[in-house]
Design a protein around this motif. Sequence first.
Motif, PDB file in Angstrom:
ATOM      1  N   VAL A  93      33.193  29.487  54.598  1.00 45.39           N
ATOM      2  CA  VAL A  93      34.183  30.375  54.316  1.00 45.39           C
ATOM      3  C   VAL A  93      33.851  31.838  54.117  1.00 45.39           C
ATOM      4  CG1 VAL A  93      36.316  30.823  53.131  1.00 45.39           C
ATOM      5  CG2 VAL A  93      35.415  28.382  53.346  1.00 45.39           C
ATOM      6  N   LEU A  94      34.044  32.641  54.825  1.00 51.85           N
ATOM      7  CA  LEU A  94      33.621  34.168  54.900  1.00 51.85           C
ATOM      8  C   LEU A  94      34.925  34.981  54.842  1.00 51.85           C
ATOM      9  CD1 LEU A  94      30.793  34.224  57.583  1.00 51.85           C
ATOM     10  CD2 LEU A  94      30.801  33.798  55.146  1.00 51.85           C
ATOM     11  N   ASP A  95      35.186  35.531  53.869  1.00 52.61           N
ATOM     12  CA  ASP A  95      36.483  36.436  53.523  1.00 52.61           C
ATOM     13  C   ASP A  95      36.053  37.533  52.986  1.00 52.61           C
ATOM     14  OD1 ASP A  95      39.242  36.770  53.580  1.00 52.61           O
ATOM     15  OD2 ASP A  95      39.430  35.770  51.502  1.00 52.61           O
ATOM     16  N   HIS A  96      37.055  38.549  53.068  1.00 50.33           N
ATOM     17  CA  HIS A  96      36.760  39.822  52.145  1.00 50.33           C
ATOM     18  C   HIS A  96      38.020  40.241  51.656  1.00 50.33           C
ATOM     19  CE1 HIS A  96      38.608  42.705  55.873  1.00 50.33           C
ATOM     20  NE2 HIS A  96      38.631  41.304  56.225  1.00 50.33           N
ATOM     21  N   HIS A  97      38.854  39.723  51.444  1.00 53.59           N
ATOM     22  CA  HIS A  97      40.097  40.123  50.556  1.00 53.59           C
ATOM     23  C   HIS A  97      40.122  40.135  49.282  1.00 53.59           C
ATOM     24  CE1 HIS A  97      41.485  38.819  54.820  1.00 53.59           C
ATOM     25  NE2 HIS A  97      42.379  39.759  54.858  1.00 53.59           N
ATOM     26  N   ALA A  98      40.367  41.232  48.518  1.00 47.73           N
ATOM     27  CA  ALA A  98      40.581  41.322  47.088  1.00 47.73           C
ATOM     28  C   ALA A  98      41.260  40.224  46.582  1.00 47.73           C
ATOM     29  CB  ALA A  98      40.783  42.734  46.594  1.00 47.73           C
ATOM     30  N   SER A  99      42.715  39.947  46.878  1.00 43.38           N
ATOM     31  CA  SER A  99      43.394  38.886  46.693  1.00 43.38           C
ATOM     32  C   SER A  99      42.823  37.629  46.751  1.00 43.38           C
ATOM     33  CB  SER A  99      44.612  39.052  47.353  1.00 43.38           C
ATOM     34  OG  SER A  99      44.241  38.785  48.839  1.00 43.38           O
ATOM     35  N   SER A 100      42.068  37.155  47.530  1.00 45.55           N
ATOM     36  CA  SER A 100      41.277  36.014  47.332  1.00 45.55           C
ATOM     37  C   SER A 100      40.705  35.756  46.167  1.00 45.55           C
ATOM     38  CB  SER A 100      40.395  35.771  48.436  1.00 45.55           C
ATOM     39  OG  SER A 100      41.023  35.987  49.733  1.00 45.55           O
ATOM     40  N   ILE A 101      40.088  36.809  45.765  1.00 48.76           N
ATOM     41  CA  ILE A 101      39.254  36.677  44.372  1.00 48.76           C
ATOM     42  C   ILE A 101      40.160  36.305  43.252  1.00 48.76           C
ATOM     43  CG2 ILE A 101      37.799  37.626  42.641  1.00 48.76           C
ATOM     44  CD1 ILE A 101      36.935  39.473  45.003  1.00 48.76           C
ATOM     45  N   ASP A 102      41.320  37.160  43.342  1.00 49.64           N
ATOM     46  CA  ASP A 102      42.513  36.614  42.294  1.00 49.64           C
ATOM     47  C   ASP A 102      42.969  35.306  42.289  1.00 49.64           C
ATOM     48  OD1 ASP A 102      42.405  39.404  41.667  1.00 49.64           O
ATOM     49  OD2 ASP A 102      43.940  40.165  42.728  1.00 49.64           O
ATOM     50  N   GLN A 103      43.327  34.947  43.475  1.00 49.74           N
ATOM     51  CA  GLN A 103      43.689  33.575  43.567  1.00 49.74           C
ATOM     52  C   GLN A 103      42.627  32.434  43.351  1.00 49.74           C
ATOM     53  OE1 GLN A 103      46.660  32.637  44.641  1.00 49.74           O
ATOM     54  NE2 GLN A 103      47.751  33.766  45.809  1.00 49.74           N
ATOM     55  N   LEU A 104      41.527  32.517  43.494  1.00 47.76           N
ATOM     56  CA  LEU A 104      40.664  31.581  43.200  1.00 47.76           C
ATOM     57  C   LEU A 104      40.533  31.451  41.681  1.00 47.76           C
ATOM     58  CD1 LEU A 104      37.686  32.553  45.851  1.00 47.76           C
ATOM     59  CD2 LEU A 104      38.844  30.425  45.615  1.00 47.76           C
ATOM     60  N   ARG A 105      40.538  32.422  41.097  1.00 54.68           N
ATOM     61  CA  ARG A 105      40.367  32.674  39.418  1.00 54.68           C
ATOM     62  C   ARG A 105      41.653  32.075  39.121  1.00 54.68           C
ATOM     63  NH1 ARG A 105      37.325  38.383  39.190  1.00 54.68           N
ATOM     64  NH2 ARG A 105      34.995  37.531  39.273  1.00 54.68           N
ATOM     65  N   ARG A 106      42.781  32.280  39.714  1.00 50.23           N
ATOM     66  CA  ARG A 106      43.858  31.886  39.163  1.00 50.23           C
ATOM     67  C   ARG A 106      44.116  30.280  39.328  1.00 50.23           C
ATOM     68  NH1 ARG A 106      47.456  35.010  42.367  1.00 50.23           N
ATOM     69  NH2 ARG A 106      47.071  36.686  40.919  1.00 50.23           N
ATOM     70  N   GLN A 107      43.500  29.753  40.189  1.00 49.49           N
ATOM     71  CA  GLN A 107      43.297  28.270  40.268  1.00 49.49           C
ATOM     72  C   GLN A 107      41.866  27.642  39.579  1.00 49.49           C
ATOM     73  OE1 GLN A 107      45.665  26.614  42.150  1.00 49.49           O
ATOM     74  NE2 GLN A 107      46.837  28.472  42.190  1.00 49.49           N
ATOM     75  N   ASN A 108      41.676  28.632  38.823  1.00 47.42           N
ATOM     76  CA  ASN A 108      40.602  28.058  37.701  1.00 47.42           C
ATOM     77  C   ASN A 108      39.193  27.534  38.375  1.00 47.42           C
ATOM     78  OD1 ASN A 108      42.187  28.265  35.423  1.00 47.42           O
ATOM     79  ND2 ASN A 108      43.178  26.255  36.097  1.00 47.42           N
ATOM     80  N   LEU A 109      38.780  28.461  39.552  1.00 53.58           N
ATOM     81  CA  LEU A 109      37.747  28.138  40.132  1.00 53.58           C
ATOM     82  C   LEU A 109      36.583  29.571  39.702  1.00 53.58           C
ATOM     83  CD1 LEU A 109      38.478  27.111  43.890  1.00 53.58           C
ATOM     84  CD2 LEU A 109      37.062  25.773  42.191  1.00 53.58           C
TER      85      LEU A 109
END
Length: 389
Positions: A93-109
Amino acid sequence: MILTQITHHDLDGYGASTVAAAFAPVSRVVHVARYSDVGPVVEDELKRLRAVAAPETLLMTDLGLEEPTIAFLRRFATMNRGRAEDARHRLVVLDHHASSIDQLRRQNLEVAADPEREGLLRADLADPEVFVLIDEAHCATRMTHDQRALYAPEAASPGESAAADLATLIEAIEALDLWKKGEPAFAGGLALDEMFWDSVSTLVPASHPWHDRFVSDLLLAAAGRLRTGATPAELERRSGELRAGLVDALLADEPGDDRTLTARQRLARALARSDALFHRLSDGTLLSFGLDSGTFQRVSDQVMEAGRAKRVVNVQRAGTLSFRSIDGTALDGARAFRGGGHRDAAGGKLPQGSAHSREDAVAQVEPVLNPPPPDPSASPFAALKNWKG
């Protein structure tokens, strides 16, 4: 190893698929226009991969990671850990959206700096074959180039000229996608973006096997002109010539091709003969998915003129249906979907409001157009007849 790519339906997403195809034989590319569709698309892919015995690679590029996609990542890792070691799939998975970091942490990853790749963040899925990498500083097209060893470990380098065109393409897309208006490549990126949107859905549909080859060849040809000094205005003036040249190559072996027609008219004739573009419903109606309205008009006319079907329907992702017919039944089809129009040209709306794939569209349209006969055993009178009280 079989490689499948799921990517965004924009210039950066197609740039990523163009780069991947330069380094590996990509078996199939799925373009997703809306992030809300990513969840259903990857769930379909997970279902397919569960049933596949041999290991495959799934490459996901430029798709913002939202809750349904993150749930898929977890399910993929769980599924993969349960497979034999020599049968485990690889997910990149290759991504560059800052929101993805927020979502991952929100999902406890856990998201931390990747120890092997400077400047990248990686989400930990506890599976060595799952790579979820995020780089806010670069576009997905560049990430696909720089991280090619993950999905194409044995890739050979392209020739010098091809590599130079690819580098120009990456620079232009990155300048545009990250909105670096001060960079010289930005104007070229804007020109590429205009050419991309003018061509991506109006010539060769995404559901046709020629689609990705056509769009990638167009982007690389345009990048080659930028590399040799063409201005955005010159590229715009040459865009028709570039497209015509690619159509000539695509139709070189097509019987009955008429070069006196426009590129769209020539392609419509070839597309109308395609079995890949349509699904035949049980009543003989041919269903296509996501076709540009102009393309559908031209192709459906050719299909019915050739006698392949008397009625054709095109389903859009937003859930609208367009019926065409030569026997007055288009309106009948539209009425079944709360629509209306003319007898041979009418439209309606899917009951579920949208569709994420052709298979999803078929599953919604078939039972409405061709409902199964009623089950006599379900009748209350049948129940009384069989009652032995």
